[in-house]
Design a protein around this motif. Structure first.
Motif, mmCIF file in Angstrom:
data_model
loop_
_atom_site.group_PDB
_atom_site.id
_atom_site.type_symbol
_atom_site.label_atom_id
_atom_site.label_comp_id
_atom_site.label_asym_id
_atom_site.label_seq_id
_atom_site.Cartn_x
_atom_site.Cartn_y
_atom_site.Cartn_z
ATOM 1 N N LEU A 1 0.826 -1.209 0.000
ATOM 2 C CA LEU A 1 0.000 0.000 0.000
ATOM 3 C C LEU A 1 0.858 1.256 0.000
ATOM 4 N N TYR A 2 1.905 1.259 0.799
ATOM 5 C CA TYR A 2 2.835 2.397 0.873
ATOM 6 C C TYR A 2 3.480 2.640 -0.485
ATOM 7 N N GLY A 3 3.940 1.579 -1.119
ATOM 8 C CA GLY A 3 4.583 1.707 -2.419
ATOM 9 C C GLY A 3 3.636 2.226 -3.488
ATOM 10 N N LEU A 4 2.409 1.704 -3.508
ATOM 11 C CA LEU A 4 1.436 2.154 -4.500
ATOM 12 C C LEU A 4 1.116 3.638 -4.326
ATOM 13 N N PHE A 5 0.893 4.050 -3.099
ATOM 14 C CA PHE A 5 0.606 5.463 -2.855
ATOM 15 C C PHE A 5 1.809 6.324 -3.228
ATOM 16 N N ALA A 6 3.000 5.862 -2.904
ATOM 17 C CA ALA A 6 4.206 6.639 -3.178
ATOM 18 C C ALA A 6 4.415 6.854 -4.670
ATOM 19 N N VAL A 7 4.257 5.802 -5.482
ATOM 20 C CA VAL A 7 4.523 5.966 -6.914
ATOM 21 C C VAL A 7 3.452 6.815 -7.601
ATOM 22 N N VAL A 8 2.205 6.711 -7.149
ATOM 23 C CA VAL A 8 1.165 7.567 -7.718
ATOM 24 C C VAL A 8 1.457 9.023 -7.383
ATOM 25 N N SER A 9 1.858 9.294 -6.157
ATOM 26 C CA SER A 9 2.205 10.664 -5.752
ATOM 27 C C SER A 9 3.415 11.171 -6.527
ATOM 28 N N LEU A 10 4.410 10.307 -6.706
ATOM 29 C CA LEU A 10 5.602 10.698 -7.443
ATOM 30 C C LEU A 10 5.264 10.983 -8.899
ATOM 31 N N GLN A 11 4.468 10.127 -9.525
ATOM 32 C CA GLN A 11 4.112 10.345 -10.926
ATOM 33 C C GLN A 11 3.371 11.667 -11.078
ATOM 34 N N LYS A 12 2.469 11.955 -10.152
ATOM 35 C CA LYS A 12 1.728 13.210 -10.209
ATOM 36 C C LYS A 12 2.656 14.401 -10.033
ATOM 37 N N ALA A 13 3.580 14.313 -9.089
ATOM 38 C CA ALA A 13 4.506 15.424 -8.845
ATOM 39 C C ALA A 13 5.428 15.653 -10.049
ATOM 40 N N ILE B 1 10.102 20.121 -1.169
ATOM 41 C CA ILE B 1 9.973 19.193 -0.045
ATOM 42 C C ILE B 1 8.992 18.060 -0.407
ATOM 43 N N TYR B 2 7.878 18.397 -1.039
ATOM 44 C CA TYR B 2 6.923 17.357 -1.437
ATOM 45 C C TYR B 2 7.527 16.444 -2.493
ATOM 46 N N TYR B 3 8.199 17.024 -3.450
ATOM 47 C CA TYR B 3 8.851 16.246 -4.506
ATOM 48 C C TYR B 3 9.882 15.293 -3.893
ATOM 49 N N GLY B 4 10.654 15.792 -2.943
ATOM 50 C CA GLY B 4 11.648 14.960 -2.264
ATOM 51 C C GLY B 4 11.010 13.848 -1.443
ATOM 52 N N ILE B 5 9.905 14.165 -0.769
ATOM 53 C CA ILE B 5 9.199 13.153 0.023
ATOM 54 C C ILE B 5 8.648 12.053 -0.884
ATOM 55 N N CYS B 6 8.156 12.430 -2.051
ATOM 56 C CA CYS B 6 7.652 11.425 -2.999
ATOM 57 C C CYS B 6 8.768 10.466 -3.412
ATOM 58 N N TRP B 7 9.929 11.014 -3.731
ATOM 59 C CA TRP B 7 11.059 10.152 -4.093
ATOM 60 C C TRP B 7 11.492 9.291 -2.923
ATOM 61 N N PHE B 8 11.555 9.890 -1.735
ATOM 62 C CA PHE B 8 11.953 9.148 -0.539
ATOM 63 C C PHE B 8 10.980 7.998 -0.267
ATOM 64 N N ALA B 9 9.693 8.284 -0.351
ATOM 65 C CA ALA B 9 8.681 7.249 -0.085
ATOM 66 C C ALA B 9 8.779 6.123 -1.104
ATOM 67 N N THR B 10 8.950 6.462 -2.365
ATOM 68 C CA THR B 10 9.057 5.431 -3.402
ATOM 69 C C THR B 10 10.279 4.548 -3.165
ATOM 70 N N LEU B 11 11.425 5.174 -2.971
ATOM 71 C CA LEU B 11 12.650 4.401 -2.761
ATOM 72 C C LEU B 11 12.623 3.629 -1.450
ATOM 73 N N SER B 12 12.075 4.235 -0.400
ATOM 74 C CA SER B 12 12.046 3.535 0.891
ATOM 75 C C SER B 12 11.101 2.332 0.849
ATOM 76 N N SER B 13 10.019 2.404 0.084
ATOM 77 C CA SER B 13 9.130 1.237 -0.015
ATOM 78 C C SER B 13 9.863 0.076 -0.678
ATOM 79 N N ILE B 14 10.654 0.370 -1.687
ATOM 80 C CA ILE B 14 11.428 -0.676 -2.367
ATOM 81 C C ILE B 14 12.506 -1.227 -1.447
ATOM 82 N N VAL B 15 13.183 -0.339 -0.728
ATOM 83 C CA VAL B 15 14.238 -0.777 0.205
ATOM 84 C C VAL B 15 13.640 -1.604 1.340
ATOM 85 N N LEU B 16 12.513 -1.182 1.886
ATOM 86 C CA LEU B 16 11.881 -1.933 2.982
ATOM 87 C C LEU B 16 11.433 -3.315 2.530
#
Length: 130
Positions: free
Chosen positions: A47-59, A72-87
């Motif tokens: 769920l975290y990954g799906l939300f992150a990539v949709v937010s990143l694509q939109k940004a 800051i939002y753009y950076g958070i989107c990248w962080f969330a996407t990468l952190s979901s993959i790392v986790l």
């Protein structure tokens, strides 16, 4: 020159990718012989990954169209996407499941992320045509 819309075939392929990735991943979790807290971890990462990539694509798309997106939002989107993959990677590396199961979860996860990005892109493109 009229802008060409998104083809129905690509829209369908995007939804199929999203559905196959999500459903495959979730069915794998339901059938897995692991504790409920592990299943919850993997489900939350999906769920975290799906939300992150949709937010990143939109940004990313907003920036391409000169719609203001804060750094800051753009950076958070990248962080969330990468952190979901790392986790997910850390979880699978430490999991006591077969290597084939680890590969299944990894590829189902990536397919679902790709599908979510493509569905978001198609939705945005179709909104622009109206």
């Amino acid at each position: 020159m009229k802008k060409q819309g998104v083809s129905n075939a690509f829209v369908a392929a995007s939804w199929v990718a999203l559905g196959a990735g999500m459903i495959g991943y979730i069915v794998g979790l339901v059938r897995a012989e692991m504790q409920l807290n592990e299943k919850g971890y993997y489900f939350t990462i999906l769920l975290y990954g799906l939300f992150a990539v949709v937010s990143l694509q939109k940004a990313v798309r907003d920036r391409m169209e000169n719609i203001k997106v804060t750094d800051i939002y753009y950076g958070i989107c990248w962080f969330a996407t990468l952190s979901s993959i790392v986790l997910l990677t850390i979880g699978l590396f430490n999991a006591t499941i077969l290597p084939s199961e680890k590969g299944f979860y990894a590829f189902a996860f990536l397919l679902a992320l790709f599908g979510a990005i493509a569905v978001q892109k198609n939705t945005r493109d179709n909104m622009m045509e109206d």
